[in-house]
Motif scaffolding. Sequence first.
Motif: not given
Lengths: 275, 368
Positions: B86-87, B90, B95, B98
């Motif tokens: 997961l980013y 964000m 996430n 995106f």
Amino acid sequence: MRPQRRTSLSRALIVILLLVSAVVALTPLVWLVAATTKGPDDLFHYTFFAPRFSAQNYHDLFTKVPFLRYLTNSLFVTGATVIVQLFFSSLAGFALAKYEFVGKKVVMVIMLTTLLIPGQVVMAPLYEQLYHLGLVDTRLGLIIPGAVSVFGIFLFRQSILQVPDELLQAARLDGCSEFRIYWDIVMPVTRPMIGAFCLISFMAAWNNFLWPQILLHHDDKFTLPIALNQMIGIYGNQYGMLMAGTLVSVLPVAILFLVLQREFVAGLTAGAVKG
Amino acid sequence: MAQVLLRNLFKRFDKTVAVNNLSLEIKDREFMVLVGPSGCGKTTALRMIAGLEEVSDGDILIGERVVNNVSPKDRDIAMVFQNYALYPHMTVFENMAFGLKLRKVPKADIQKRVTDAAALLGIEVLLQRRPGQLSGGQRQRVALGRAIVREPQVFLMDEPLSNLDAKLRVQTRAELIKLHRRLGITTVYVTHDQVEAMTMGDRIAVMQGGVLQQCAPPMEIYQHPVNMFVAGFIGTPSMNFLKATLNKSGDGYSIDCGAFTVSAPAAQAGKLDAYVGKPVIFGVRPADIFDKSLKNPIEAIEGNIVRTQVDVSEPMGDIITLYLTAGIHSLVATVDAETQAKDGQALDVLFDLAKTHLFDPETEQAIY
């Protein structure tokens, strides 16, 4: 001695030591600030602040010399250097950390070798190059040689190595281009390093004296360190004004440090402990 | 939705062959599990389907299209990674959104798809949090949500449950199965956990050393493993393998294990002539060994009773795992918890002969 008592005693010793260090470190700064607020008669009469506050030094600074121009020059050159250096260093660091290509190791070794060469050694050939490019006595001549920082590349490479590959792969599957991965994923994730690097890069560019001194000939392009040096020659006896100039030139670095200090520390200790 | 076809797929890293001539047809809407020990090539195969690894040789088809040279983003797939990926900068919403944003999906549509997926996974309240503020289970759901909102043709999952604790893993396993039934998206799921493979897959592909060993529905793999590797890998505790010799005895066949002899099932007689007098490997699953003194689903007959010694017994609640010795052989049996077997005492056990296996010791292939 009971352990608790010993702890509070050692704590007190540490606090005293820190206080003494703080006083030693801050006294010159306080003296500098005080000197800028005193008129010429009070300057040597009072060690620190005088009872009468005078803004004369600041007035002189911005009227007798084109100090605002020097300040603007410094801000422009430093700002541009930091941005350009940040962009190229992080981009190169990203490539070296996350891509496999022929000659990668050789590139790394050559780059790191250049770190061993003192900056002064390359000044003469660099000057000649810039002369042929017509960049002597230009602001661009200050920015371009600083556009790529090997130290910065290495710093970013180490930092980006910590970014899990899966994050990049997830972004690729999400539809990111390689540049977008760099911009939208890698850069935000390495934010603490960006803060630390900006500060280091800003300080180096802001305080840079020798190279601008060699390259710049006309005072309308002077940056603060050269301008201050020149002022010492012309206004050598106006200490208050020189101190005001020094204070103004120190302020941006101090402000930047205060703004970025948390990230600076986080950047320097990144990877030191398990996240 | 689409089928995935792997045709004579190879992946070579210098001198190592990670995937060796893998051919597999994953049907539309199927839940296919690739299972095997570490380094068997299952993740490499999955990454090749995703486009994260180049194909050394062979073809990958998603739907009707050969995708060997199609970039990952254009394969119409979504992947759930082992560590979720997961980013971190964000929010959960960002996430999940995106990928849609990059595909220029209209904002209102993104909002709807993300909230729908969040509702499906029960993570609506987490949408404004960042991954760092979530538990492992919640992150796992977000990673799933990110895959779901894309509405891909194929889901690829790389050991998505391995970072969860045991209880949560069992719970999430069931949820994933329900989710697959609801969405009906073709799924390729990689795991090294044979329990996950057995419980989740419509079919299981067992791999070892880059080679596909067997691909079949879970029960078929369990009941009819094609070789010793599959037989040993699927099932907990593992199948017991005993060195033996096959003999002809009267009308039937007997398997002489040294310390004891058992009969070969009559139904398998046709396959045994070639092995008479030769060494074989006799295989019996722990669950197919019974304490003779209890009420059992099979009868004690001549040829299925074995005298053993109990070395260690491990009570598991509903069953007891017994570590037994019979001559030079060690055996593991999972018997009913009512057993009175005590460590160090003798115990007569019964083998469910119909469920035993025989392997060729040279090729390790199943004789039956």
